[in-house]
Design an enzyme around this catalytic site. Structure first.
Site, PDB file in Angstrom:
ATOM      1  N   ARG A  73       0.824  -1.198   0.000  1.00 14.52           N
ATOM      2  CA  ARG A  73       0.000   0.000   0.000  1.00 14.52           C
ATOM      3  C   ARG A  73       0.868   1.261   0.000  1.00 14.52           C
ATOM      4  O   ARG A  73       2.020   1.237   0.394  1.00 14.52           O
ATOM      5  CB  ARG A  73      -0.924   0.004   1.222  1.00 14.52           C
TER       6      ARG A  73
ATOM      7  N   LYS B  97      -8.384  -2.355   1.404  1.00 16.40           N
ATOM      8  CA  LYS B  97      -8.253  -1.471   2.552  1.00 16.40           C
ATOM      9  C   LYS B  97      -8.975  -0.140   2.332  1.00 16.40           C
ATOM     10  O   LYS B  97      -9.398   0.502   3.296  1.00 16.40           O
ATOM     11  CB  LYS B  97      -6.777  -1.232   2.863  1.00 16.40           C
TER      12      LYS B  97
ATOM     13  N   HIS C 260     -10.666  -3.845  13.184  1.00 14.55           N
ATOM     14  CA  HIS C 260      -9.565  -4.509  12.481  1.00 14.55           C
ATOM     15  C   HIS C 260      -9.104  -5.658  13.374  1.00 14.55           C
ATOM     16  O   HIS C 260      -8.231  -5.499  14.214  1.00 14.55           O
ATOM     17  CB  HIS C 260      -8.431  -3.514  12.228  1.00 14.55           C
TER      18      HIS C 260
ATOM     19  N   SER D 257       1.114  -6.601  12.923  1.00 16.52           N
ATOM     20  CA  SER D 257       1.919  -7.619  12.259  1.00 16.52           C
ATOM     21  C   SER D 257       2.960  -8.192  13.217  1.00 16.52           C
ATOM     22  O   SER D 257       3.635  -7.461  13.940  1.00 16.52           O
ATOM     23  CB  SER D 257       2.617  -7.002  11.044  1.00 16.52           C
TER      24      SER D 257
ATOM     25  N   LYS E 216      -1.685 -12.790  15.468  1.00 17.41           N
ATOM     26  CA  LYS E 216      -3.143 -12.688  15.338  1.00 17.41           C
ATOM     27  C   LYS E 216      -3.709 -13.797  14.453  1.00 17.41           C
ATOM     28  O   LYS E 216      -4.684 -14.468  14.821  1.00 17.41           O
ATOM     29  CB  LYS E 216      -3.524 -11.320  14.769  1.00 17.41           C
ATOM     30  N   THR E 217      -3.102 -14.008  13.295  1.00 11.94           N
ATOM     31  CA  THR E 217      -3.597 -15.031  12.370  1.00 11.94           C
ATOM     32  C   THR E 217      -3.434 -16.421  12.966  1.00 11.94           C
ATOM     33  O   THR E 217      -4.355 -17.253  12.920  1.00 11.94           O
ATOM     34  CB  THR E 217      -2.850 -14.947  11.024  1.00 11.94           C
TER      35      THR E 217
ATOM     36  N   ASP F 135      -9.747 -10.701   9.488  1.00  8.69           N
ATOM     37  CA  ASP F 135      -9.186  -9.354   9.403  1.00  8.69           C
ATOM     38  C   ASP F 135     -10.157  -8.208   9.682  1.00  8.69           C
ATOM     39  O   ASP F 135      -9.788  -7.257  10.363  1.00  8.69           O
ATOM     40  CB  ASP F 135      -8.573  -9.165   8.015  1.00  8.69           C
TER      41      ASP F 135
ATOM     42  N   ARG G 190       1.510 -12.382  -1.117  1.00  9.94           N
ATOM     43  CA  ARG G 190       0.171 -12.560  -0.535  1.00  9.94           C
ATOM     44  C   ARG G 190      -0.663 -13.572  -1.311  1.00  9.94           C
ATOM     45  O   ARG G 190      -0.435 -13.809  -2.500  1.00  9.94           O
ATOM     46  CB  ARG G 190      -0.584 -11.224  -0.545  1.00  9.94           C
TER      47      ARG G 190
END
Length: 661
Positions: A178, A323, A342, A360, A364-365, A379, A444
């Site tokens: 991004r 996003k 988020h 990051s 979390k994942t 997410d 990704r």
């Protein structure tokens, strides 16, 4: 040619006897074939006289569908009229606002050898000056299936390949992430007073005129193409609060990416789609004009909440669309009293829902993906009066260093329909090397959420029972787990803390504190305190408990201590889920005032108290106070904000932060 002849007088080359066949004697209706003539009677032939005719038989029309709720005797709209209305809507989306109301659009691939029939006029020019683009047809590839988008990408987009597992590998061009510094938000009267501006805000303003200049540039580019891809899809799994979005793009890669990431409509829902609530114009192949006011590069991502439009110029990175829409939801949902988050989200077998917040590297994942629990989403979520729902229809997972042993669900989701961005693969076998960073570290995978075996469909759940704030504390002074009060929850939610370790190439060994408001500052539209207040209100209303979980270092800072064992963190998360942690006895920590449980099944008691793991108690205290100072300094960005017309930021939130005496 030499040879002999048989009894019929026909030449038999080189003396090889001719094959003799006979008609079936038992079939009285069969016409006997001449003796000594070979007949293929293995099966019927195709019903085609030419190859083109044969190819036309290969595909059949999709079965027509009837809109839900249609009643006998209701006014029926012909297929031709439905097509006309749909094309009119798309033409209106692509309209130049200075020359004509919309281009001539027609469905279908311009490369197909079919006669182009002029559709009914969708609009009449309102200006005498008509551009060239108004005189040509723009072919619309509307809501194509993954298979159709694969064909478009492979045929027309250089850098598109099918990997060994069936995923579509593609490149995002020069930008592989991004561009937050190139994101702009129009400052206009309908939203200006609601949005967060100024220091710390991700919202960089632009005026309406500049937005229209960029919109015109994007629309002109899209109208100049022979074909554009149009996706009509949804955001938010709650039908009551669903948002209709239209994405107009120039690449099959972008269309497939959004097919995966947004909620896919049924044929019935598509027929009733109508006018979108929000439209993205992705002209990322084409740069913005750097001489235009507010532009700082050839890239610009522009949001206009009043016009309900988003423009993308100068970047082909697909994550900008995902996003960008998340930012839109961060504005629209709170205005309906719905909290946008988020976060990851999963649900236990007893219906207990947990939210996972974390930047990051916090896990979390990994921690929200639990085979014993159903995945609601990874997410983006909303918390409304109806419960919690996923905003999206897919997942956007990091692929760098991906291995089946570490992330089996993500590994197995990379199959037909998945988009792989910027990965490197073997030129012969097409096997992906997920450790190769030649293109970028930000590789990704985008895939539909149903590719995850334990995904909950539809992606909705009851009100959360636990709210888990994850921090990777590389300073090594935060406890592995602590229970938070509502005020502490607001403080740490607004802070959004984690700590990163700098790369060895620059010689820096000391941890770097990172703060991101609401654990996603780049996407928030309102002031963080508004989201924090909504979170606290919903937690209080529905009896949810908040926890701060440190997945970082223990026994010292990075370079001295060791990373918290994942097995310990999983035991802590399990104790949160099953409710046993609520029954523990608690004691407060110094400086931060966090409540630490006396025991957690499967976790050594000494590990629960960070000071016990440090051999140098003076260094522990100094590091603890140093981190507290960083928290206090960061929070200065929020202390002057006023909630409502005359109330300063609630004093109890400030009191919930660390204290230095």
């Amino acid at each position: 040619m030499t040879g002999t002849t048989d009894s019929t007088g026909l030449a038999v080359p080189n003396g090889v006897p001719k094959i003799k066949t006979h008609a079936k004697e038992h079939d009285k209706n069969a016409t006997a074939a001449p003796r000594n003539v070979c007949v293929d009677d293995s099966g019927p032939t195709v019903k085609a006289q030419t190859l083109d005719e044969l190819h036309s038989l290969q595909k059949k029309k999709s079965a027509p569908s009837t809109p839900k709720g249609s009643k006998a005797g209701a006014l029926q709209i012909s297929e031709e009229e439905k097509q006309r209305q749909q094309l009119k809507s798309i033409s209106a989306s692509l309209a130049s606002l200075t020359r004509e109301t919309g281009p001539k659009v027609i469905k279908g691939d311009p490369s197909k050898k079919t006669e182009v029939k002029v559709p009914h006029p969708v609009s009449e020019p309102t200006f005498k000056s008509v551009s060239d683009s108004a005189l040509k047809f723009t072919h619309v590839l509307y809501n194509l299936s993954p298979a159709e988008l694969y064909e478009q990408a492979i045929k027309y987009e250089k850098g598109s390949f099918i990997t060994s597992t069936g995923a579509l590998a593609t490149l995002s061009g020069a930008k592989t992430g991004r561009s937050p510094r190139d994101k702009r938000v129009v400052k206009e009267e309908t939203s200006e007073k609601d949005l967060w501006w100024g220091k710390g805000s991700p919202n960089i303003e632009m005026d309406e005129h500049t937005f229209m200049v960029n919109r015109e540039r994007a629309v002109d580019y899209l109208n100049s193409l022979d074909k554009v891809f149009v996706n009509d899809q949804f955001l938010n799994w709650d039908p009551e609060h669903r948002i209709k979005v239209r994405i107009i793009s120039a690449r099959a890669y972008h269309a497939l990416f959004m097919y995966n990431m947004c909620i896919r409509p049924t044929p019935e829902e598509l027929e009733d789609f109508g006018t979108p609530d929000f439209t993205i114009y992705n002209a990322g192949n084409f740069p913005c004009n750097r001489y235009t006011h507010y532009m700082t590069s050839s890239t610009s991502i522009d949001l206009n909440l009043k016009r309900k439009e988003m423009i993308i110029l100068g970047t082909q990175y697909a994550g900008e669309m995902k996003k960008g829409l998340f930012s839109v939801m961060h504005y629209l949902m709170p205005k309906r009293g719905i909290l946008s988050l988020h976060s990851g989200c999963n649900m236990g077998k007893q219906g207990d829902v947990a939210l996972f917040f974390g930047l990051s590297g916090t896990g979390k994942t990994t921690l929200s993906t639990d085979h014993n629990r159903l995945l609601i989403g990874d997410d983006e979520h909303c918390w409304s009066d109806n419960g919690v729902v996923n905003i999206e229809g897919g997942c956007y997972a990091k692929c760098i260093d991906l291995a089946t042993e570490k992330e089996p669900d993500i590994w197995n989701a990379i199959k037909f329909g998945t988009v792989l961005e910027n990965v490197v693969f073997d030129e012969h076998t097409r096997e992906v090397d997920y450790y190769d960073k030649s293109v970028t570290e930000n590789t990704r995978a985008s895939y539909p959420i149903e590719y995850i075996p334990n995904a909950k469909l539809p992606c909705v759940g009851p009100h959360p029972k636990n709210v888990i704030l994850l921090a990777c504390d590389a300073f090594g002074v935060l406890p592995p787990v602590s229970k938070l009060t509502l005020a502490q929850t607001m403080y740490h939610f607004i802070s959004g803390y984690t700590a990163l370790v700098a790369g060895t190439e620059d010689g820096i060994k000391e941890p770097q504190a990172t703060f991101s408001a609401c654990f996603g500052a780049a996407f928030v539209m309102l002031h963080p305190t508004k989201y924090a207040a909504m979170l606290a209100s919903k937690m209080k209303q529905h009896g949810a408990t908040a926890w701060l979980v440190n997945t970082g270092w223990s026994g010292g800072s990075y370079g001295v201590g060791k990373r918290m064992k994942l097995a310990y963190t999983r035991k802590i998360i399990d104790a949160i889920h099953d409710g046993s942690l609520l029954k523990a006895e608690y004691s407060a920590t110094p400086v931060f005032g966090l409540q630490i449980p006396d025991k957690v099944a499967g976790v050594p008691s000494d590990v629960l108290h960070p000071e016990n793991m440090w051999t140098d108690q003076k260094a522990y205290r100094e590091t603890l106070e140093k981190l507290a100072g960083l928290f206090i300094k960061n929070f200065q960005n929020f202390v002057e904000y006023r909630i409502g017309d005359d109330n300063n930021l609630a004093s109890e939130i400030l009191a919930a932060g660390p204290k230095l005496y």
